[in-house]
Design an enzyme around this catalytic site. Structure first.
Site, PDB file in Angstrom:
ATOM      1  CB  CYS A 146      -0.941  -0.002   1.201  1.00  0.00           C
ATOM      2  SG  CYS A 146      -1.942   1.481   1.261  1.00  0.00           S
TER       3      CYS A 146
ATOM      4  CE  LYS B 126      -5.050   4.330  -5.800  1.00  0.00           C
ATOM      5  NZ  LYS B 126      -5.566   3.025  -5.529  1.00  0.00           N
TER       6      LYS B 126
HETATM    7  P1  NDP Z   1      -8.854  -7.825  -9.477  1.00  0.00           P
HETATM    8  O1  NDP Z   1      -8.933  -9.190  -8.930  1.00  0.00           O
HETATM    9  O2  NDP Z   1      -9.682  -6.734  -8.917  1.00  0.00           O
HETATM   10  O3  NDP Z   1      -9.112  -7.863 -11.051  1.00  0.00           O
HETATM   11  C1  NDP Z   1      -8.415  -8.723 -11.898  1.00  0.00           C
HETATM   12  C2  NDP Z   1      -8.911  -8.491 -13.308  1.00  0.00           C
HETATM   13  O4  NDP Z   1      -8.095  -9.214 -14.207  1.00  0.00           O
HETATM   14  C3  NDP Z   1     -10.335  -8.971 -13.500  1.00  0.00           C
HETATM   15  O5  NDP Z   1     -10.977  -8.079 -14.368  1.00  0.00           O
HETATM   16  C4  NDP Z   1     -10.139 -10.337 -14.159  1.00  0.00           C
HETATM   17  O6  NDP Z   1     -11.196 -10.686 -15.017  1.00  0.00           O
HETATM   18  C5  NDP Z   1      -8.900 -10.092 -14.983  1.00  0.00           C
HETATM   19  N1  NDP Z   1      -8.142 -11.309 -15.225  1.00  0.00           N
HETATM   20  C6  NDP Z   1      -7.795 -12.255 -14.330  1.00  0.00           C
HETATM   21  N2  NDP Z   1      -7.057 -13.225 -14.920  1.00  0.00           N
HETATM   22  C7  NDP Z   1      -6.941 -12.883 -16.213  1.00  0.00           C
HETATM   23  C8  NDP Z   1      -6.317 -13.477 -17.332  1.00  0.00           C
HETATM   24  N3  NDP Z   1      -5.660 -14.642 -17.233  1.00  0.00           N
HETATM   25  N4  NDP Z   1      -6.400 -12.866 -18.531  1.00  0.00           N
HETATM   26  C9  NDP Z   1      -7.068 -11.692 -18.647  1.00  0.00           C
HETATM   27  N5  NDP Z   1      -7.693 -11.077 -17.625  1.00  0.00           N
HETATM   28  C10 NDP Z   1      -7.616 -11.667 -16.413  1.00  0.00           C
HETATM   29  O7  NDP Z   1      -7.302  -7.496  -9.386  1.00  0.00           O
HETATM   30  P2  NDP Z   1      -6.476  -6.177  -9.495  1.00  0.00           P
HETATM   31  O8  NDP Z   1      -5.163  -6.655 -10.019  1.00  0.00           O
HETATM   32  O9  NDP Z   1      -7.179  -5.108 -10.225  1.00  0.00           O
HETATM   33  O10 NDP Z   1      -6.360  -5.717  -7.981  1.00  0.00           O
HETATM   34  C11 NDP Z   1      -5.814  -6.597  -6.991  1.00  0.00           C
HETATM   35  C12 NDP Z   1      -6.369  -6.315  -5.627  1.00  0.00           C
HETATM   36  O11 NDP Z   1      -5.905  -5.075  -5.178  1.00  0.00           O
HETATM   37  C13 NDP Z   1      -7.884  -6.254  -5.610  1.00  0.00           C
HETATM   38  O12 NDP Z   1      -8.354  -7.394  -4.957  1.00  0.00           O
HETATM   39  C14 NDP Z   1      -8.234  -5.018  -4.841  1.00  0.00           C
HETATM   40  O13 NDP Z   1      -8.925  -5.375  -3.684  1.00  0.00           O
HETATM   41  C15 NDP Z   1      -6.924  -4.377  -4.475  1.00  0.00           C
HETATM   42  N6  NDP Z   1      -6.922  -2.970  -4.872  1.00  0.00           N
HETATM   43  C16 NDP Z   1      -7.742  -2.075  -4.255  1.00  0.00           C
HETATM   44  C17 NDP Z   1      -7.753  -0.759  -4.632  1.00  0.00           C
HETATM   45  C18 NDP Z   1      -8.653   0.213  -3.967  1.00  0.00           C
HETATM   46  O14 NDP Z   1      -9.143  -0.061  -2.882  1.00  0.00           O
HETATM   47  N7  NDP Z   1      -8.941   1.353  -4.586  1.00  0.00           N
HETATM   48  C19 NDP Z   1      -6.880  -0.259  -5.684  1.00  0.00           C
HETATM   49  C20 NDP Z   1      -6.084  -1.269  -6.293  1.00  0.00           C
HETATM   50  C21 NDP Z   1      -6.104  -2.569  -5.882  1.00  0.00           C
HETATM   51  P3  NDP Z   1     -12.551 -11.405 -14.502  1.00  0.00           P
HETATM   52  O15 NDP Z   1     -13.395 -10.325 -13.911  1.00  0.00           O
HETATM   53  O16 NDP Z   1     -13.124 -11.948 -15.772  1.00  0.00           O
HETATM   54  O17 NDP Z   1     -12.144 -12.453 -13.548  1.00  0.00           O
END
Ligand code: NDP
Length: 460
Positions: A43, A51
């Protein structure tokens, strides 16, 4: 009692680990924390904090445009990426220093080394080349970006590298449809990078309220982001100084950088947890009970490594609850049922409680109140950006089950609304609250009309 070097050994000095270590030490425990990278964790070092600073930076392009309608003439503007990165790094160094000082003040020993488990009470410190023992161990190692195994993936970056790019690319493709992908697409676009976002499904931000998902997509497109749903990359090739992305449908996109934000995996690989008997889940997460205790009685885990709700304030709460329970003689569990959260997309979004779809699954009758409008500022700025507010209400009890908003300062607004929803406020109590005028948030206490699904007439 066996003679251990420490009462508590924490692996990972991120948000959850640091909080647990400090509170346990304040209760009188002898505590050490091992960190292989930098104290502060994802974070502070390469997540929420840098960020948000980047989000601020990227907003200026809109602000300069908005200024004209208010009579301002803004001269030639120019953005310098290196200045932003260097100022951001200074701030991160400052915060890193504060975290270290706070641990020192609490009497926590900081060990600058990767730590792995040898058994349930023995930790091996790689950089220091020695073993230490502890009565209890807390695993707070967070998560690490996941990258799919496709040809050429070594050319991709993740959010980790995005914070330290030597140069700002002219073009970028962001892959994914979660928090990180939408936030970074907004950042790059605002900084003037030609930005495309690819998402593999029909509509990104899966799990969020459908109205928010649709409206965010529309607003991001209006701002110039080339948003492609049902789209994924099959392979990446580096050719003549640029990247050629071959999509699954055969299309080829040429770009300067590709950033994957396709989720994060718990950081448990090679940690020795299985050998110590700790049960891991399908994604490699430490399986814990409501007190953050693993399948091994003296080993606990908090934060993203447990893959419960992967958010900093949740990790902090889990770390604090662990220390209060184990060292403070209190019985504290963390309630994960209502978690307000903000997405620093552009426009920003805030959400707490159930989505409309979740509410309709769980409750017999659900009332929805919603409004989309152009905020007052935009009447002069000329911006077409819309603000959106939605309340999801249980018709029987009148309890507000969920609030979903989009627009400037949504993160700030949802924090306060989260109090009302956590306390179980009803729609009548929202309405009883006197509006603050003129604000966008006043809509939350003045929404009168129940939303009716449009009647779809059969075609003549
Ligand atoms: P998320 O889990 O939120 O999203 C991952 C995304 O990647 C989804 O859209 C998923 O699609 C897609 N995806 C997964 N695997 C593949 C693949 N093999 N090929 C293509 N697309 C894929 O992860 P993030 O990386 O965005 O964030 C990680 C964590 O960080 C989150 O859990 C969040 O809680 C936290 N975070 C919180 C923030 C905040 O509070 N503002 C800011 C940034 C991060 P699908 O939906 O189809 O599964």
């Amino acid at each position: 009692m066996a003679d251990y070097d420490y009462d508590l050994f924490v692996i990972g000095a991120g948000s959850g680990g640091v909080r647990a270590a400090r509170i346990a030490a304040n209760y009188g425990a002898k505590v050490a924390v091992a960190e292989e990278y930098r104290v502060g964790g994802t974070c502070v070092i390469r997540g929420c904090v840098p960020k948000k600073l980047f989000v601020y930076a990227s907003h200026f392009s809109d602000d300069f445009e908005d200024a004209a309608g208010f009579g301002w003439t803004v001269g030639d503007t120019k953005f310098d990426w290196k200045t932003l990165v260097s100022n951001k790094d200074k701030e991160i160094d400052r915060l890193n220093g504060i975290y270290i000082r706070n641990l020192d003040k609490a009497g926590v020993e900081i060990l600058d080394s990767r730590a792995t488990l040898k058994d349930a009470h023995t930790v091996h410190l790689e950089r220091l080349g020695k073993d230490v023992t502890a009565e209890r161990i807390l695993v707070a190692v967070g998560a690490t970006p996941f990258l799919p195994d496709i040809p050429g993936i070594e050319h991709a970056i993740t959010s980790n590298e995005a914070f330290h790019l030597e140069e700002l690319p002219k073009r970028i493709v962001v892959v994914g449809g979660g928090y990180i992908a939408v936030e970074f697409a907004g950042i790059f676009n605002g900084l003037g990078v030609e930005t495309m976002q690819l998402y593999r499904g029909a509509l990104f931000m899966r799990g969020f309220d459908d109205d928010l998902r649709e409206l965010l997509a529309e607003e991001m497109e209006k701002k110039g982001i080339d948003l492609r749903m049902n789209s994924d990359i099959a392979s990446i090739e580096k050719k003549d100084g640029e990247l050629h992305l071959t999509l699954c449908d055969g299309d080829v996109i040429k770009t300067d950088a590709v950033m994957y934000a396709t989720g994060r995996n718990p950081n448990t690989k090679g940690l020795g947890l299985e050998q110590a008997g700790v049960k891991l889940g399908m994604a490699g997460e430490v399986v814990v009970d409501e007190y953050s205790k693993s399948s091994v009685g003296n080993i606990y885990a908090v934060g993203d490594v447990t893959d419960r709700a992967n958010l900093t304030p949740v990790a902090i709460r889990e770390g604090h609850a662990f220390a209060d329970t184990v060292y403070g003689g209190k019985d504290v569990k963390v309630d994960h049922s209502i978690i307000p959260t903000a997405i620093f997309s552009q426009p920003e979004m805030g959400t707490v409680g159930l989505t409309e779809a979740q509410a309709r699954e769980r409750f017999d009758e659900v009332d929805v109140y919603k409004t989309a409008f152009r905020a007052l500022k935009n009447t002069l700025s000329g911006s077409e950006e819309r603000t959106f507010m939605k309340l999801v209400v249980d018709a029987k009890s009148d309890k507000v089950l969920g609030v979903h908003i989009m627009g400037p300062a949504s993160g700030e607004v949802i924090q306060a609304v989260g109090i009302a929803v956590t306390l179980g406020a009803t729609k009548a109590q929202f309405d009883m609250t006197i509006a603050v005028h003129p604000t966008a948030a006043e809509e939350l206490v003045t929404l009168k009309e129940k939303w009716q699904a449009p009647v779809i007439k059969a075609a003549d």
